[in-house]
Design a protein around this motif. Sequence first.
Motif, PDB file in Angstrom:
ATOM      1  N   CYS A  29      -7.548   0.431   8.349  1.00 63.59           N
ATOM      2  CA  CYS A  29      -8.800   0.998   7.832  1.00 63.59           C
ATOM      3  C   CYS A  29      -9.808   1.274   8.953  1.00 63.59           C
ATOM      4  O   CYS A  29     -10.989   0.984   8.820  1.00 63.59           O
ATOM      5  CB  CYS A  29      -9.413   0.078   6.772  1.00 63.59           C
ATOM      6  N   GLU A  39     -13.366   1.454   3.307  1.00 67.69           N
ATOM      7  CA  GLU A  39     -12.504   2.618   3.079  1.00 67.69           C
ATOM      8  C   GLU A  39     -13.344   3.864   2.839  1.00 67.69           C
ATOM      9  O   GLU A  39     -13.061   4.932   3.386  1.00 67.69           O
ATOM     10  CB  GLU A  39     -11.571   2.364   1.888  1.00 67.69           C
ATOM     11  N   GLN A  40     -14.383   3.719   2.044  1.00 70.83           N
ATOM     12  CA  GLN A  40     -15.236   4.874   1.764  1.00 70.83           C
ATOM     13  C   GLN A  40     -15.928   5.376   3.027  1.00 70.83           C
ATOM     14  O   GLN A  40     -16.082   6.583   3.226  1.00 70.83           O
ATOM     15  CB  GLN A  40     -16.248   4.506   0.681  1.00 70.83           C
ATOM     16  N   CYS A  85      -3.351   3.462   3.576  1.00 71.42           N
ATOM     17  CA  CYS A  85      -3.155   2.079   4.048  1.00 71.42           C
ATOM     18  C   CYS A  85      -3.948   1.062   3.251  1.00 71.42           C
ATOM     19  O   CYS A  85      -3.695  -0.141   3.360  1.00 71.42           O
ATOM     20  CB  CYS A  85      -3.490   1.970   5.531  1.00 71.42           C
ATOM     21  N   GLN A  86      -4.916   1.531   2.451  1.00 70.17           N
ATOM     22  CA  GLN A  86      -5.785   0.615   1.700  1.00 70.17           C
ATOM     23  C   GLN A  86      -5.561   0.683   0.202  1.00 70.17           C
ATOM     24  O   GLN A  86      -6.129  -0.105  -0.554  1.00 70.17           O
ATOM     25  CB  GLN A  86      -7.258   0.935   1.996  1.00 70.17           C
ATOM     26  N   CYS A  87      -4.771   1.608  -0.249  1.00 68.58           N
ATOM     27  CA  CYS A  87      -4.579   1.865  -1.680  1.00 68.58           C
ATOM     28  C   CYS A  87      -3.304   1.169  -2.150  1.00 68.58           C
ATOM     29  O   CYS A  87      -2.195   1.549  -1.769  1.00 68.58           O
ATOM     30  CB  CYS A  87      -4.497   3.379  -1.898  1.00 68.58           C
ATOM     31  N   SER A 126     -11.418   1.146  -4.184  1.00 67.13           N
ATOM     32  CA  SER A 126     -11.778   1.538  -2.824  1.00 67.13           C
ATOM     33  C   SER A 126     -13.005   0.742  -2.386  1.00 67.13           C
ATOM     34  O   SER A 126     -14.060   0.810  -3.016  1.00 67.13           O
ATOM     35  CB  SER A 126     -12.073   3.040  -2.809  1.00 67.13           C
ATOM     36  N   ARG A 167      -7.865   8.845  -1.212  1.00 70.41           N
ATOM     37  CA  ARG A 167      -7.717   7.441  -0.807  1.00 70.41           C
ATOM     38  C   ARG A 167      -7.128   7.385   0.595  1.00 70.41           C
ATOM     39  O   ARG A 167      -6.477   8.331   1.042  1.00 70.41           O
ATOM     40  CB  ARG A 167      -6.757   6.696  -1.766  1.00 70.41           C
ATOM     41  N   LEU A 168      -7.362   6.257   1.242  1.00 67.88           N
ATOM     42  CA  LEU A 168      -6.637   5.970   2.472  1.00 67.88           C
ATOM     43  C   LEU A 168      -5.343   5.277   2.062  1.00 67.88           C
ATOM     44  O   LEU A 168      -5.381   4.236   1.384  1.00 67.88           O
ATOM     45  CB  LEU A 168      -7.456   5.076   3.396  1.00 67.88           C
ATOM     46  N   SER A 178       0.839  -1.208   0.000  1.00 72.48           N
ATOM     47  CA  SER A 178       0.000   0.000   0.000  1.00 72.48           C
ATOM     48  C   SER A 178       0.872   1.256   0.000  1.00 72.48           C
ATOM     49  O   SER A 178       2.076   1.207   0.294  1.00 72.48           O
ATOM     50  CB  SER A 178      -0.914   0.013   1.235  1.00 72.48           C
ATOM     51  N   SER A 183      -9.143   7.798   9.587  1.00 72.88           N
ATOM     52  CA  SER A 183      -9.002   8.440   8.279  1.00 72.88           C
ATOM     53  C   SER A 183      -7.736   9.299   8.242  1.00 72.88           C
ATOM     54  O   SER A 183      -7.588  10.148   7.370  1.00 72.88           O
ATOM     55  CB  SER A 183     -10.231   9.290   7.962  1.00 72.88           C
ATOM     56  N   HIS A 223      -5.298   9.775   5.026  1.00 75.99           N
ATOM     57  CA  HIS A 223      -5.927  10.325   3.811  1.00 75.99           C
ATOM     58  C   HIS A 223      -4.900  11.021   2.906  1.00 75.99           C
ATOM     59  O   HIS A 223      -4.160  11.890   3.364  1.00 75.99           O
ATOM     60  CB  HIS A 223      -6.999  11.319   4.265  1.00 75.99           C
TER      61      HIS A 223
END
Length: 136
Positions: free
Chosen positions: A69, A92-93, A110-112, A88, A107-108, A49, A72, A75
């Motif tokens: 996740c 995450e959203q 850590c999740q992207c 996403s 995006r976050l 990520s 936030s 970000h």
Amino acid sequence: MGGNNPYIKAPQIQKPTRKFRITFMEREPKVIEVDPAKIPYCETGLAGSLLDIALSHGIEIDHACGGVCACSTCHVYVKEGLETCSASEEAEQDMLDLAPDVRPNSRLACQCVPNGEKDLVVVIPSWNRNLAREGH
Ligand code: FES
């Protein structure tokens, strides 16, 4: 701490197969060459990520929940190459709904997870840099 959160749906991830670059826009742009053979770099956030890559290269993005996740604070804006990143997921959203100044390319970190098919440009909002670790 970090890695996968067992309480949320894991995003579909396409791992990179070749080296690529990410330019993190802080006060000064910092260009990182990502080597797929070294993923995960630091085991914070999903493997590969933006957070995993940034932290292991001295770029301190806030990550209050440890990259699972559940906040936030990580970000970021993916200015270029967003189409090569993992989609996403709802979790995450939901977290991004709590973030300030959300934009279509939010995006976050850590999740992207980028797949490496293009180089990326990632903007770290000034209020999301970990100033304490930078010694300011
Ligand atoms: S570090 Fe908490 S959501 Fe990414």
